[in-house]
Scaffold this active site. Structure first.
Site, PDB file in Angstrom:
ATOM      1  N   ASN A   8       4.991  -2.333   2.879  1.00 27.09           N
ATOM      2  CA  ASN A   8       5.565  -1.881   1.704  1.00 27.09           C
ATOM      3  C   ASN A   8       6.116  -0.421   1.867  1.00 27.09           C
ATOM      4  O   ASN A   8       5.163   0.303   2.079  1.00 27.09           O
ATOM      5  CB  ASN A   8       4.254  -1.802   0.550  1.00 27.09           C
ATOM      6  CG  ASN A   8       4.698  -1.051  -0.702  1.00 27.09           C
ATOM      7  OD1 ASN A   8       5.874  -0.902  -0.849  1.00 27.09           O
ATOM      8  ND2 ASN A   8       3.553  -0.806  -1.405  1.00 27.09           N
ATOM      9  N   LYS A  10       7.512   1.710  -0.128  1.00 27.92           N
ATOM     10  CA  LYS A  10       7.509   2.358  -1.015  1.00 27.92           C
ATOM     11  C   LYS A  10       8.826   3.143  -1.342  1.00 27.92           C
ATOM     12  O   LYS A  10       9.903   2.651  -0.777  1.00 27.92           O
ATOM     13  CB  LYS A  10       6.101   3.395  -1.243  1.00 27.92           C
ATOM     14  CG  LYS A  10       5.043   2.800  -0.943  1.00 27.92           C
ATOM     15  CD  LYS A  10       3.761   3.589  -1.198  1.00 27.92           C
ATOM     16  CE  LYS A  10       2.452   2.720  -0.428  1.00 27.92           C
ATOM     17  NZ  LYS A  10       1.291   3.356  -0.944  1.00 27.92           N
ATOM     18  N   HIS A  93       1.383  -3.850  -8.331  1.00 20.85           N
ATOM     19  CA  HIS A  93       1.090  -2.854  -7.238  1.00 20.85           C
ATOM     20  C   HIS A  93       0.429  -1.770  -8.313  1.00 20.85           C
ATOM     21  O   HIS A  93       0.787  -1.494  -9.048  1.00 20.85           O
ATOM     22  CB  HIS A  93       2.184  -2.387  -6.490  1.00 20.85           C
ATOM     23  CG  HIS A  93       1.703  -1.343  -5.428  1.00 20.85           C
ATOM     24  ND1 HIS A  93       1.341  -0.262  -5.561  1.00 20.85           N
ATOM     25  CD2 HIS A  93       1.550  -1.693  -4.163  1.00 20.85           C
ATOM     26  CE1 HIS A  93       0.731   0.354  -4.144  1.00 20.85           C
ATOM     27  NE2 HIS A  93       0.913  -0.619  -3.525  1.00 20.85           N
ATOM     28  N   GLU A  95       0.409   1.384  -8.092  1.00 20.89           N
ATOM     29  CA  GLU A  95       1.057   2.639  -8.460  1.00 20.89           C
ATOM     30  C   GLU A  95       2.160   2.026  -9.332  1.00 20.89           C
ATOM     31  O   GLU A  95       2.196   3.233 -10.358  1.00 20.89           O
ATOM     32  CB  GLU A  95       1.857   3.000  -7.180  1.00 20.89           C
ATOM     33  CG  GLU A  95       1.113   3.599  -6.192  1.00 20.89           C
ATOM     34  CD  GLU A  95       1.508   3.731  -4.493  1.00 20.89           C
ATOM     35  OE1 GLU A  95       2.929   3.299  -4.572  1.00 20.89           O
ATOM     36  OE2 GLU A  95       0.876   3.957  -3.797  1.00 20.89           O
ATOM     37  N   GLU A 165      -6.154  -5.151  -3.134  1.00 22.53           N
ATOM     38  CA  GLU A 165      -6.033  -3.696  -2.670  1.00 22.53           C
ATOM     39  C   GLU A 165      -6.978  -2.806  -3.627  1.00 22.53           C
ATOM     40  O   GLU A 165      -6.433  -2.148  -4.696  1.00 22.53           O
ATOM     41  CB  GLU A 165      -4.557  -3.134  -2.822  1.00 22.53           C
ATOM     42  CG  GLU A 165      -3.350  -3.982  -2.142  1.00 22.53           C
ATOM     43  CD  GLU A 165      -2.086  -3.314  -1.776  1.00 22.53           C
ATOM     44  OE1 GLU A 165      -1.829  -3.070  -0.834  1.00 22.53           O
ATOM     45  OE2 GLU A 165      -1.595  -2.785  -2.779  1.00 22.53           O
ATOM     46  N   GLY A 171      -3.357   4.574   0.488  1.00 30.14           N
ATOM     47  CA  GLY A 171      -2.862   5.964   0.862  1.00 30.14           C
ATOM     48  C   GLY A 171      -3.841   7.157   1.171  1.00 30.14           C
ATOM     49  O   GLY A 171      -3.577   8.312   1.092  1.00 30.14           O
ATOM     50  N   SER A 211      -5.078   1.544   3.203  1.00 26.61           N
ATOM     51  CA  SER A 211      -5.251   2.280   4.418  1.00 26.61           C
ATOM     52  C   SER A 211      -5.695   1.297   5.645  1.00 26.61           C
ATOM     53  O   SER A 211      -6.266   1.734   6.753  1.00 26.61           O
ATOM     54  CB  SER A 211      -6.315   3.320   4.520  1.00 26.61           C
ATOM     55  OG  SER A 211      -5.835   4.300   3.550  1.00 26.61           O
TER      56      SER A 211
HETATM   57  C1  PEP Z   1      -0.033  -0.201  -0.241  1.00 31.04           C
HETATM   58  O1  PEP Z   1       0.554   0.836  -0.987  1.00 31.04           O
HETATM   59  O2  PEP Z   1       0.210  -1.304  -0.598  1.00 31.04           O
HETATM   60  C2  PEP Z   1      -0.896   0.296   0.786  1.00 31.04           C
HETATM   61  C3  PEP Z   1      -1.846  -0.830   1.196  1.00 31.04           C
HETATM   62  O3  PEP Z   1      -0.715   1.491   1.199  1.00 31.04           O
HETATM   63  P1  PEP Z   1      -1.687   2.322   2.494  1.00 31.04           P
HETATM   64  O4  PEP Z   1      -1.498   1.359   3.672  1.00 31.04           O
HETATM   65  O5  PEP Z   1      -0.559   3.279   2.866  1.00 31.04           O
HETATM   66  O6  PEP Z   1      -2.900   2.587   2.077  1.00 31.04           O
END
Ligand code: PEP
Length: 255
Positions: A8, A10, A93, A95, A165, A171, A211
């Protein structure tokens, strides 16, 4: 069982970066074994990347309209994605839930739009730190799943991917431990089983996101109910993303 590593991006990368990423991936793909690779670039590049992506990389969107065709300025429909060769979209998601008003109801409508168009819905769910610390993590994830996907018919399960998630891990550099992730994945698998039966539920890939990177992917992906990952920061550079793919047992055994 499908094994998936999905990136992803973003709101990152310009068009040239996107093309370079695809080239970087193309040279590695013969080593992917039984791992499916998906990538969710920014919307402006979707049609181009979907037509140029090497075999073995599915291009998906980061979002989709909850509506059909019509007077919805700025939106793009599932049918439009399909007409461009895009394979599906992320939905729910954190966000988008936190910053762009994607309520459970809106997320459900987006899932329906994708499924109705014959596309893949990569359904994201996860609790905040506050919810986890209050002992409500499972309640929150179950609520999200109930409104988003558990109401779907068993006949569309091959269009569904679930991504757990935990919001506190996205992040932040703070990954869920493999035990924490497996515990929630097992709960999710159980809820899918209650909805559609154990056999059907065992075919729905459940990805971990938060992460996840080359250094922790293998331990996460070796857990019984973790079928791959949804990767943010570590998906931006082909070499980092490939490091995550390398952690997948389906890559090792079948490459
Ligand atoms: C995400 O935004 O779906 C995600 C898993 O981000 P990150 O790997 O940067 O934590």
């Amino acid at each position: 069982m499908r094994n998936i590593v999905a990136g992803n991006w973003k709101s990152n990368h310009l068009m040239g970066d996107a093309r370079e990423w695809m080239n970087g991936m193309a040279s590695r793909l013969s080593q992917r074994g039984a791992v499916e690779i998906m990538v969710a670039p920014p919307a402006p590049y979707l049609a181009m990347l979907a037509s140029e992506a090497p075999v073995g990389v599915s291009v998906i969107a980061q979002n989709v309209s909850a509506h059909g065709e019509g007077a919805y300025t700025g939106e793009f429909t599932a049918a439009m994605l399909r007409s461009c060769g895009v394979a599906g979209a992320l939905v729910g998601h954190s966000e988008r839930r936190a910053m762009f008003g994607d309520t459970d109801e809106a997320v459900a409508a987006k899932v329906d739009a994708l499924v109705g168009a014959g596309l893949q819905a990569v359904f994201c769910c996860g609790e905040t730190l506050q919810e986890r610390e209050a002992g409500r993590a499972e309640d929150v994830v179950l609520r999200q799943l109930q409104s988003g996907v558990l109401r779907l018919g068993a006949d569309v399960l091959d269009q569904l991917v679930v991504a757990y998630e935990p919001v506190w891990a996205i992040g932040t550099g703070r990954t869920a431990t493999s035990a924490q992730a497996q515990e929630m994945h097992a709960a999710i698998r159980g809820w899918l089983g209650e909805a559609w039966g154990i056999e059907a539920a065992s075919q729905v890939p459940i990805l971990y996101g938060g992460s996840c990177k080359a250094s922790n992917a293998a331990e996460l992906f070796h857990q019984a109910d973790i079928n791959g990952g949804l990767i943010g920061g570590a998906s931006l550079q082909p070499e980092d993303f490939w490091g995550v793919v390398e952690g997948h047992p389906a890559k090792r055994t079948e490459a």
